[in-house]
Write a protein that holds these residues in place. Sequence first.
Motif, PDB file in Angstrom:
ATOM      1  N   TYR A 132      -0.274   1.568   1.608  1.00 45.09           N
ATOM      2  CA  TYR A 132       0.347   1.733   2.914  1.00 45.09           C
ATOM      3  C   TYR A 132      -0.592   2.434   3.890  1.00 45.09           C
ATOM      4  O   TYR A 132      -1.205   3.442   3.563  1.00 45.09           O
ATOM      5  CB  TYR A 132       1.643   2.525   2.784  1.00 45.09           C
ATOM      6  CG  TYR A 132       2.752   1.699   2.199  1.00 45.09           C
ATOM      7  CD1 TYR A 132       3.417   0.750   2.976  1.00 45.09           C
ATOM      8  CD2 TYR A 132       3.107   1.859   0.873  1.00 45.09           C
ATOM      9  CE1 TYR A 132       4.426  -0.012   2.430  1.00 45.09           C
ATOM     10  CE2 TYR A 132       4.106   1.089   0.323  1.00 45.09           C
ATOM     11  CZ  TYR A 132       4.772   0.155   1.111  1.00 45.09           C
ATOM     12  OH  TYR A 132       5.756  -0.611   0.558  1.00 45.09           O
ATOM     13  N   LYS A 133      -0.678   1.881   5.059  1.00 41.19           N
ATOM     14  CA  LYS A 133      -1.437   2.475   6.150  1.00 41.19           C
ATOM     15  C   LYS A 133      -0.439   3.004   7.164  1.00 41.19           C
ATOM     16  O   LYS A 133       0.575   2.372   7.432  1.00 41.19           O
ATOM     17  CB  LYS A 133      -2.341   1.420   6.787  1.00 41.19           C
ATOM     18  CG  LYS A 133      -3.323   1.973   7.812  1.00 41.19           C
ATOM     19  CD  LYS A 133      -4.413   2.786   7.162  1.00 41.19           C
ATOM     20  CE  LYS A 133      -5.409   3.264   8.184  1.00 41.19           C
ATOM     21  NZ  LYS A 133      -6.399   4.168   7.643  1.00 41.19           N
TER      22      LYS A 133
ATOM     23  N   LEU B 176       0.244  -1.732   7.102  1.00 41.14           N
ATOM     24  CA  LEU B 176      -0.760  -2.700   6.691  1.00 41.14           C
ATOM     25  C   LEU B 176      -1.088  -2.397   5.233  1.00 41.14           C
ATOM     26  O   LEU B 176      -1.509  -1.300   4.899  1.00 41.14           O
ATOM     27  CB  LEU B 176      -2.010  -2.561   7.552  1.00 41.14           C
ATOM     28  CG  LEU B 176      -1.845  -2.957   9.017  1.00 41.14           C
ATOM     29  CD1 LEU B 176      -3.134  -2.704   9.769  1.00 41.14           C
ATOM     30  CD2 LEU B 176      -1.435  -4.394   9.125  1.00 41.14           C
ATOM     31  N   SER B 177      -0.898  -3.379   4.366  1.00 37.20           N
ATOM     32  CA  SER B 177      -1.137  -3.139   2.953  1.00 37.20           C
ATOM     33  C   SER B 177      -1.870  -4.304   2.329  1.00 37.20           C
ATOM     34  O   SER B 177      -1.811  -5.424   2.830  1.00 37.20           O
ATOM     35  CB  SER B 177       0.193  -2.918   2.221  1.00 37.20           C
ATOM     36  OG  SER B 177       1.040  -3.997   2.412  1.00 37.20           O
ATOM     37  N   VAL B 178      -2.575  -4.003   1.279  1.00 33.06           N
ATOM     38  CA  VAL B 178      -3.156  -5.054   0.463  1.00 33.06           C
ATOM     39  C   VAL B 178      -2.215  -5.223  -0.712  1.00 33.06           C
ATOM     40  O   VAL B 178      -2.017  -4.304  -1.487  1.00 33.06           O
ATOM     41  CB  VAL B 178      -4.561  -4.646  -0.044  1.00 33.06           C
ATOM     42  CG1 VAL B 178      -5.143  -5.738  -0.922  1.00 33.06           C
ATOM     43  CG2 VAL B 178      -5.475  -4.363   1.136  1.00 33.06           C
TER      44      VAL B 178
ATOM     45  N   ILE C  20       0.636  -9.837   5.601  1.00 34.01           N
ATOM     46  CA  ILE C  20      -0.345  -9.215   4.720  1.00 34.01           C
ATOM     47  C   ILE C  20      -0.420  -9.953   3.388  1.00 34.01           C
ATOM     48  O   ILE C  20      -1.510 -10.133   2.816  1.00 34.01           O
ATOM     49  CB  ILE C  20       0.000  -7.729   4.523  1.00 34.01           C
ATOM     50  CG1 ILE C  20      -0.144  -6.997   5.861  1.00 34.01           C
ATOM     51  CG2 ILE C  20      -0.869  -7.089   3.471  1.00 34.01           C
ATOM     52  CD1 ILE C  20       0.627  -5.714   5.927  1.00 34.01           C
TER      53      ILE C  20
ATOM     54  N   ASN D 267      -3.757 -11.603   1.956  1.00 33.46           N
ATOM     55  CA  ASN D 267      -4.264 -11.253   0.634  1.00 33.46           C
ATOM     56  C   ASN D 267      -4.482 -12.496  -0.218  1.00 33.46           C
ATOM     57  O   ASN D 267      -5.458 -12.576  -0.974  1.00 33.46           O
ATOM     58  CB  ASN D 267      -3.304 -10.292  -0.061  1.00 33.46           C
ATOM     59  CG  ASN D 267      -3.934  -9.641  -1.274  1.00 33.46           C
ATOM     60  OD1 ASN D 267      -5.001  -9.055  -1.190  1.00 33.46           O
ATOM     61  ND2 ASN D 267      -3.259  -9.766  -2.411  1.00 33.46           N
TER      62      ASN D 267
ATOM     63  N   SER E  54     -10.850  -5.644   7.546  1.00 35.95           N
ATOM     64  CA  SER E  54     -10.600  -4.541   6.615  1.00 35.95           C
ATOM     65  C   SER E  54      -9.361  -3.780   7.076  1.00 35.95           C
ATOM     66  O   SER E  54      -8.920  -3.914   8.227  1.00 35.95           O
ATOM     67  CB  SER E  54     -11.796  -3.602   6.583  1.00 35.95           C
ATOM     68  OG  SER E  54     -11.919  -2.911   7.822  1.00 35.95           O
ATOM     69  N   THR E  55      -8.819  -2.990   6.187  1.00 35.34           N
ATOM     70  CA  THR E  55      -7.659  -2.181   6.555  1.00 35.34           C
ATOM     71  C   THR E  55      -7.994  -1.233   7.698  1.00 35.34           C
ATOM     72  O   THR E  55      -7.200  -1.033   8.619  1.00 35.34           O
ATOM     73  CB  THR E  55      -7.160  -1.386   5.340  1.00 35.34           C
ATOM     74  OG1 THR E  55      -6.841  -2.290   4.294  1.00 35.34           O
ATOM     75  CG2 THR E  55      -5.930  -0.570   5.688  1.00 35.34           C
TER      76      THR E  55
ATOM     77  N   ALA F  50      -6.247  -1.388  11.518  1.00 34.38           N
ATOM     78  CA  ALA F  50      -5.525  -0.256  12.116  1.00 34.38           C
ATOM     79  C   ALA F  50      -5.912  -0.001  13.564  1.00 34.38           C
ATOM     80  O   ALA F  50      -5.231   0.729  14.268  1.00 34.38           O
ATOM     81  CB  ALA F  50      -5.763   1.002  11.293  1.00 34.38           C
TER      82      ALA F  50
END
Length: 576
Positions: free
Chosen positions: A6-7, A12-14, A123, A127, A181-182, A186
């Motif tokens: 979690y961001k 935003l998650s992978v 997401i 992924n 990228s994460t 962001a």
Amino acid sequence: MIKKLYKAIFLLSVLATVYSCGKGFLDAKPQGVLSETQLANTNGVESALIGAYGIMNGNINGTWGNYSSGPSQWLFGEVGADDAHKGSNSSDQSLMSDIELHNVLPTNDELPGMWRVYYEGVIRCNNTLKLLKVVQAGSGAKFSDDRAAQITAEARMLRGHYYFFLARLFKNIPYIDETMSTADAAKVKNDKDVFPMIEADFKAAIAGLPADYSKPLGQVGRVDRYAAEAYLGKLYLYQKKYSDALPLFTNVINKKPALTGLSFTANFNIKTKNGAEGILVAQSVINADGSGDNANVGDMLNGLYGNSPGGCCGFFQPSVDLVNAFKVGPDGLPYLDGSYRTNPYVSDQGLSGAAVDNYRVNTGLVFDPRFDYTIGRRQVQYRDWGPLVPGWIRDQPFGGPFVAVKQNINQADFPGNVANGANYLTAQNVNIIRLSDVYLMAAECAVETNALEQARTWVNAVRTRASHLDPVLTDTGVPAAVYKIATYPSFPSQDYARNAVRFERRLELALEGHRYYDLTRWGTIQAVLTSYFNFEKNYVNAAAVTPTLTYPDWTKGMPIPQEQIDRAQGVLTQNQ
């Protein structure tokens, strides 16, 4: 298997979600947690793609609380328009009433559900695409070129769908793809038009998906080329690119069975779900252990109240205005001039004392045959549950005397299709796009390009199909109305044709989540809802509160959830 990083900004998650691929790809719960390295193989990619499909039912996990994100869009799409009331009573889920009255603040707790769920879907698609790239570039087993192209097309189709749902409601949203990228994601602002990126996803889906009803891996519920063509056409329709949309819709119509030979009720019968009319369908199943997190969680509040077979919860009640829109004149056509509101039919609303007990349904009223297959009313047969009784409505003065029909299932079909101890949580699928919707979107494009005769042909096909419906009976076994419907003999002008097509969309697709979005893209929402509240407040208490009349259209968007603004720390800009 779910992996989530979690961001703080907008979750935003992978992640990748693995489901068993048995008879249906929603039949099992996620199992365990794996790393990205462990997923970098063909089985991992297929499983990640299944996880991306899993968001189509509007749910990440659990059951309660997913009402606003349901694929039926009943809350924003119908309660937020003139078709329905929140229902239940005034205190239960009171912030839904703010959506009905268009007093929507950024802190409304129905907004984050849409944002979180559909970004989770984005997401998962990203992924899947990342894992596919790793596998195809690696030294281990790889996909065939054909399957790799299909996986890419499926993931991009789903991503386009999730972004469309987000952009349609919020308009100004950040766009994140699989290349970011994460940390970079962001930093993405919500200041760019995302429709071109959605268009690119749908075009890629058209290029890579199979046609002729074939499904990757032979699994029901997978997207195909016709779903992508219909969705790209819908995207163009929202942009008023009618000439671009029309050939896409026409191709889908020409490749599908004739609508007049298909059953209207099959779309809402759990025994015939995934039928020929379904273009894009959100799948729902009850898990093998009887739990319901893969079920139709978005519509779970819409079961009828009290001692009804549904047992909960009394939400989503059709408006008096929608009910009366189903009236037809002596010519079998609807009252396009709005005169359906004259001497309105209100069932037993407003009666008290002995008048309630002595009420008898007026079977002499003339209605479109789709009426009683869409809306339940007192003393009229409600599916196979029996005639509707007042006790099945929670607070009739507040929400009105009518209930929705399409979202529930027959009692005879409860075994295996409802969750343990929760008859209101069902395996009913949701049509996101169905064939009659495509006919009417095509007709709208034909009107706007002045091909009025072609538009009339498509509208009349929808109406001809409706003429095949059997009468719905009362508690005494007689037809509940004089059912009548006719085709349009002509479209004498573009304005007349436009009105006819728009009215037909309301009737055919009533309570299926389209109405608010139609009104906003047409630019008529302010006028329509102002008139609606002035009428509806005379009969239903939920509409008697003066609304703010701050109706956003889709070019402005609903407020960005305040929690996302706060977490973004200046990256996201609030809609005005």
